[in-house]
Design a protein around this motif. Structure first.
Motif, PDB file in Angstrom:
ATOM      1  N   PRO B 105      -5.345  -8.963 -11.769  1.00 53.16           N
ATOM      2  CA  PRO B 105      -4.998  -7.642 -11.189  1.00 53.16           C
ATOM      3  C   PRO B 105      -4.973  -7.551  -9.809  1.00 53.16           C
ATOM      4  O   PRO B 105      -4.146  -7.045  -9.035  1.00 53.16           O
ATOM      5  N   GLU B 106      -6.159  -8.319  -9.297  1.00 52.90           N
ATOM      6  CA  GLU B 106      -6.205  -8.547  -7.666  1.00 52.90           C
ATOM      7  C   GLU B 106      -5.082  -9.276  -7.344  1.00 52.90           C
ATOM      8  O   GLU B 106      -4.426  -9.043  -6.234  1.00 52.90           O
ATOM      9  N   VAL B 107      -4.714 -10.474  -7.887  1.00 57.23           N
ATOM     10  CA  VAL B 107      -3.735 -11.130  -7.480  1.00 57.23           C
ATOM     11  C   VAL B 107      -2.364 -10.530  -7.386  1.00 57.23           C
ATOM     12  O   VAL B 107      -1.574 -10.664  -6.556  1.00 57.23           O
ATOM     13  N   LEU B 108      -2.158  -9.850  -8.438  1.00 54.55           N
ATOM     14  CA  LEU B 108      -0.861  -9.080  -8.664  1.00 54.55           C
ATOM     15  C   LEU B 108      -0.687  -8.084  -7.615  1.00 54.55           C
ATOM     16  O   LEU B 108       0.322  -7.778  -6.939  1.00 54.55           O
ATOM     17  N   ALA B 110      -1.991  -8.214  -4.722  1.00 54.08           N
ATOM     18  CA  ALA B 110      -1.748  -9.050  -3.155  1.00 54.08           C
ATOM     19  C   ALA B 110      -0.260  -9.565  -3.372  1.00 54.08           C
ATOM     20  O   ALA B 110       0.325  -9.401  -2.270  1.00 54.08           O
ATOM     21  N   GLN B 111       0.408  -9.736  -4.495  1.00 53.77           N
ATOM     22  CA  GLN B 111       1.749 -10.162  -4.312  1.00 53.77           C
ATOM     23  C   GLN B 111       2.563  -9.243  -4.008  1.00 53.77           C
ATOM     24  O   GLN B 111       3.571  -9.135  -3.250  1.00 53.77           O
ATOM     25  N   TYR B 114       2.361  -8.408  -0.454  1.00 57.54           N
ATOM     26  CA  TYR B 114       2.861  -9.446   0.377  1.00 57.54           C
ATOM     27  C   TYR B 114       4.610  -9.249   0.232  1.00 57.54           C
ATOM     28  O   TYR B 114       5.225  -9.362   1.255  1.00 57.54           O
ATOM     29  N   ASP B 115       4.840  -9.120  -0.635  1.00 51.42           N
ATOM     30  CA  ASP B 115       6.278  -8.594  -0.943  1.00 51.42           C
ATOM     31  C   ASP B 115       6.830  -7.574  -0.396  1.00 51.42           C
ATOM     32  O   ASP B 115       8.265  -7.666  -0.049  1.00 51.42           O
ATOM     33  N   ARG B 117       6.176  -6.280   2.521  1.00 54.90           N
ATOM     34  CA  ARG B 117       6.451  -6.611   3.759  1.00 54.90           C
ATOM     35  C   ARG B 117       7.794  -7.069   4.264  1.00 54.90           C
ATOM     36  O   ARG B 117       8.445  -7.932   3.738  1.00 54.90           O
TER      37      ARG B 117
END
Lengths: 117, 117
Positions: B105-108, B110-111, B114-115, B117
């Motif tokens: 969940p944390e990774v998603l 962050a993705q 990121y996207d 931006r």
DNA sequence: CAGCATCCTTATCGATACTG
DNA sequence: CAGTATCGATAAGGATGCTG
């Protein structure tokens, strides 16, 4: 929600591949010693090309494992470091790496035996 | 003797790549539950082709991480299992996999950030 | 210094067909 | 069942040149 890397379409699989990929693991590995700049990283991850390192860092940053801090100076300076999650990941990775390094004599032995058949 | 995966020519690096490669890690991962036959492995490592599984198993066997036991019957039956070193390796690998799965969940998150931006 | 863009070569991979 | 052999597509990777 359930994640399972063994399932083909699970979103965790790409992330696992970034972490365990050819350069991802080594990159995380060297970053445990502290923040590093781009060319410093290049030197430590022996054999990585500019392009691959760049790609690898972007993937890891996007996954929230690596933090990128750019200073707008001249010459430019960019520091890469591990996020908390990145550090936990790297710790596990290093446990694996150290095991393998320690047991390489055993591995080489097995390879010799296999090739002799 | 000293082994260091961060060095380009160290013999430990190919082994690390077998273990952390696209299929190597998943293969070791499913084998912790006990010995499996070829097609059983294929089903569990979702997405792997016959060819890749075959190659992967050979590499892991050569490194002394997987044991291959063929019975000369008809139809043929071959069991793959972990060696002691293979098990230790798989344990470390699973620690990594489980961490990642738990933190997806944390990774998603962050993705997405990121996207955006 | 820290990259991106481009080209080009090589390896990887998957699909298919076949064997003991 | 447990693979091997072959082929073509695709992607990874390296080398080079260039930019702020």
């Amino acid at each position: 929600m359930e994640f399972n890397v063994f399932a083909k379409a699970c979103p965790s699989r790409p992330t696992l591949e970034h972490v365990t990929g050819r350069w991802g693991g080594l990159t995380l590995g060297v970053l445990v010693d502290g923040p590093l700049r781009f060319n410093e990283l290049r030197r430590r991850v022996d054999g990585v090309s500019e392009k691959m390192l760049s790609q690898t860092l972007q993937a890891l940053e996007r996954d929230g494992l690596v933090h990128r801090e750019a200073q707008n100076t001249n010459p430019p300076r960019v520091d890469y470091s591990l996020t908390p999650l990145g550090r936990e990941t790297a710790d596990r990775l290093l446990a694996l790496i150290h095991l393998l390094e320690a047991r390489m004599p055993e591995v080489l032995e097995a390879q010799k035996a296999y090739d002799a058949r």
